[in-house]
Design an enzyme around this catalytic site. Structure first.
Site, short mmCIF file in Angstrom:
data_model
loop_
_atom_site.label_atom_id
_atom_site.label_comp_id
_atom_site.label_asym_id
_atom_site.label_seq_id
_atom_site.Cartn_x
_atom_site.Cartn_y
_atom_site.Cartn_z
N HIS A 201 35.55 63.69 -60.13
CA HIS A 201 35.86 64.71 -61.13
C HIS A 201 37.17 65.43 -60.83
O HIS A 201 37.81 65.96 -61.73
CB HIS A 201 34.68 65.67 -61.30
CG HIS A 201 33.58 65.01 -62.07
ND1 HIS A 201 32.48 64.48 -61.47
CD2 HIS A 201 33.47 64.72 -63.40
CE1 HIS A 201 31.71 63.91 -62.40
NE2 HIS A 201 32.28 64.05 -63.57
N GLU A 443 24.00 56.31 -68.83
CA GLU A 443 24.78 56.21 -67.60
C GLU A 443 23.93 55.82 -66.39
O GLU A 443 24.40 55.80 -65.27
CB GLU A 443 25.56 57.49 -67.34
CG GLU A 443 24.75 58.77 -67.44
CD GLU A 443 25.62 60.03 -67.32
OE1 GLU A 443 26.79 59.94 -66.90
OE2 GLU A 443 25.12 61.12 -67.64
N ASP A 467 29.46 56.81 -64.33
CA ASP A 467 28.22 56.77 -63.55
C ASP A 467 27.52 55.44 -63.67
O ASP A 467 26.94 54.95 -62.71
CB ASP A 467 27.28 57.90 -64.00
CG ASP A 467 27.67 59.22 -63.36
OD1 ASP A 467 27.91 59.22 -62.14
OD2 ASP A 467 27.73 60.23 -64.06
N CYS A 514 32.48 57.33 -73.24
CA CYS A 514 33.25 58.51 -72.84
C CYS A 514 33.65 58.47 -71.37
O CYS A 514 34.27 59.40 -70.86
CB CYS A 514 32.51 59.80 -73.17
SG CYS A 514 30.95 59.95 -72.29
C1 PEP Z 1 30.47 59.28 -67.08
O1 PEP Z 1 29.63 59.27 -66.18
O2 PEP Z 1 31.05 58.25 -67.49
C2 PEP Z 1 30.86 60.54 -67.73
C3 PEP Z 1 31.65 60.54 -68.77
O3 PEP Z 1 30.42 61.70 -67.20
P1 PEP Z 1 30.94 62.34 -65.82
O4 PEP Z 1 32.23 61.66 -65.45
O5 PEP Z 1 31.14 63.80 -66.06
O6 PEP Z 1 29.84 62.05 -64.86
MG MG Z 2 28.34 60.92 -65.83
#
Ligand code: PEP
Ligand code: MG
Length: 596
Positions: A201, A443, A467, A514
């Site tokens: 992140h 995910e 994920d 996403c």
């Molecule tokens: C993902 O896991 O692809 C996602 C978009 O959520 P995050 O990166 O916040 O875990």
């Molecule tokens: Mg995620």
């Protein structure tokens, strides 16, 4: 301090996570956790001051632990706060303190070394016993030991990243996502860390802040020195210490090419994301903060495909109130209406820890108390957020998205709480969109395998590939040592994506992506060919993804997907995928200086 100036150019290789090239002075935040503190023999007259230093570190750690205990008690209750009582007891253990004190006096060694030696003896002895209770005490001692060593090293007085004196490239062993979110774009030219992967992140945040960044440099922190001059290449994942004139010249040319490309991409800002043979794709953007609203409008996105609401909760001791959240959500929803805004409910945990909850350490945080699991236990926090999102939905452009759904029960339970919130709002005569759509992040592999059941209970799917990759391939998305195995083109992942899309289509719901995969030009044709309806990417990536879509044929993308579904190795997928993109939009891959 001018350092490293006497040596020539030196290249450190890491993982590119946020594009852009920058150069300037380095500021090294920390050198990372030492395995074992350095042993230093004290001068005779030093013993008293060393003991005072040790005493001060104990006092500071006690204060820190009491503060955390109080906050945890308020937020989570007495049961969770008890762990800090145990930690405080360790700090007050007369035997332990006496042993350290004697070692400092009798062996003339520094406090860090003595404390580390003594606590290591304790933890070793305790971890070997059979009794569970005593084994847990070993973990307590380890935790306290890290805190005391932190205070001895002055780590509590870390550099204030919000108020840097001059522009610089930040180098740190690690940076937390909450800290990245607060970096001052005018002062931070770029940043790099020893640890981390492409979808950590911290990396994602750097991308949306448009700060060039490199992670996974392994030990650059130890080898780089504050004050040295370096070039950071966020396109190819490099730090170049003392770049030569030739290197600077080549990067100058590359930067100009990139700027030209960005300018050309502006021309399609208001055009749709449609393939040459007429397939329309919804192209929306991922955001982390309300202040990203302008970037969403500027990049030509069709709304927000993923609002990571947890960033409102980071770097503060208490959760934002319903009213505070409502005002924030309403602001972005109104600014973007009638374009949709998808608010993902709180995905706290794993590498995103907030205030009071950061005291709750876990052995496997990515497999632990995270996202919907946290929310279904902390229902007061969850309901305050659901109410805030509902109240912000009056323009009828808001959608809700639950993260980390692993089974049908979680979805049913979350929807039950959502219904409770709706009923409360009706009673209180507070308006909301009665037809609000609710989606599920796909995910976790278990969610894919039951996608058929989930699709019957949801309005849309959003594939969280960041994920999904780590949970499918058992590869930690933060760990640079296994970053080469974090493989978005793995045949298993391609099959899971297809299963999800097919389940969605069967039940008439759309599927988006996403995760960061949606913003990777090489993988976009594959996703399109597999049949995704929407892609949600960070605003800086959006114009080039749109450009690519507008130069592709869906028929070619489908052929690619068909071959990928039969492939046995990701290299076969990638070779074909890259060749297709290279043909369709050659400019997108011109990101390497000629000499490197
Ligand atoms: C993902 O896991 O692809 C996602 C978009 O959520 P995050 O990166 O916040 O875990
Ligand atoms: Mg995620």
């Amino acid at each position: 301090m001018a350092a490293n100036n006497e040596i020539g150019e030196r290249i450190f290789r890491g993982i590119a996570v946020s594009p852009g090239v920058t150069q300037g002075k380095i500021l090294v935040l920390d050198k990372g956790q030492e395995e074992r503190p350095h042993r230093r023999i004290l001068q005779e007259e030093e013993a008293d001051s060393e003991l005072r230093r040790f005493e001060t570190a104990l006092v500071e750690t006690r204060r820190e632990l009491r503060d955390i205990r109080e906050t945890v008690n308020e937020r989570l209750g007495a049961r969770d706060a008890q762990i800090f009582d145990a930690h405080l007891l360790v700090l007050e253990d007369p035997m332990l303190i006496d042993q350290v004190t004697r070692m400092i006096r009798e062996e003339n060694v520094n406090a860090e070394f003595a404390f580390h030696e003594v606590t290591t003896q304790y933890t070793r002895a305790l971890s070997e016993v059979k009794d569970d209770y005593l084994r847990e005490r070993a973990a307590d001692i380890q935790d306290v030991s890290e805190r005391v060593l932190g205070h001895l090293a002055g780590r509590s007085h870390t550099i204030d990243l919000k108020h840097l004196e001059e522009p610089c490239i930040i180098i740190g062993h690690d940076l937390k996502p909450g800290h990245t979110a607060q970096l001052d774009r005018n002062k931070v030219l770029g940043f790099a860390t020893d640890v981390g992967g492409k979808t950590s992140h911290t990396a994602i945040m750097a991308g949306s802040l448009r700060i060039p960044a490199v992670v996974g440099l392994r030990n650059a922190c130890r080898e780089l020195t504050t004050g040295a001059h370096a070039l950071l290449d966020g396109l190819n994942g490099l730090i170049i210490l003392n770049p030569t004139d030739q290197t600077l010249f080549e990067y100058g040319q590359l930067t100009r090419k990139q700027e030209d490309l960005q300018e050309r991409l502006l021309e399609i800002k208001n055009s749709p994301a449609i393939t040459l043979d007429g397939q329309r794709i919804t192209l929306s953007s991922n955001v982390e903060q309300i202040s990203d609203t302008a970037a969403v409008l500027d990049c030509g996105a069709e709304g927000v495909g993923l609002f990571r609401t947890e960033y409102l909760f980071l770097d503060r001791e208490t959760a934002p109130t319903e009213e505070e959240q409502y005002l924030s959500y309403q602001k972005i929803a109104t600014a973007l209406a009638p374009q949709p805004v998808i608010f993902r409910t709180l995905d706290i945990g794993a590498d995103k820890l907030a205030g009071a909850w950061s005291g709750t350490r876990e052995t496997n945080p990515f497999l632990g108390w995270r996202a919907i699991r946290f929310c279904l236990q902390e229902t007061a926090i969850f309901k305050a957020q659901l109410r805030a999102i509902l109240r912000a939905s009056t323009e009828a452009n808001v959608k809700l998205l639950y993260p980390m759904i692993s089974g049908v029960d979680e979805l049913i339970e979350a929807n039950k709480l959502l219904d409770e919130c709706k009923n409360e709002l009706r009673t209180e005569k507070l308006a909301f969109d009665e037809g609000i759509e609710v989606g599920i992040m796909i995910e976790i592999p278990s969610a894919v395998m039951i996608a058929d059941s989930l699709a019957q209970r949801a309005n849309f799917f959003s594939l969280g590939t960041n994920d999904l990759i780590q949970y499918t391939l058992a590869v930690d998305r933060l760990n640079e040592r296994v970053a080469h195995m974090y493989d978005p083109a793995h045949p298993a992942l391609i099959k899971l994506i297809q299963l999800t899309i097919n389940a969605g289509k069967k039940h008439g719901i759309w599927t988006g992506v996403c995760g960061e995969m949606a913003g990777d030009p090489a993988l976009v044709p594959l996703l399109l060919g597999l049949g995704v309806d929407e892609l949600s990417v960070a605003p800086p990536m959006l114009p080039q993804i749109k450009h690519l879509i507008r130069h592709l044929k869906i028929s070619e993308a489908r052929e690619l997907a068909e071959s990928a579904l039969c492939a046995e190795a990701s290299v076969d997928v990638l070779v074909r995928a890259r060749a297709l993109v290279q043909r369709a939009a050659p400019g997108l891959f011109e990101n390497q200086p000629t000499g490197l």
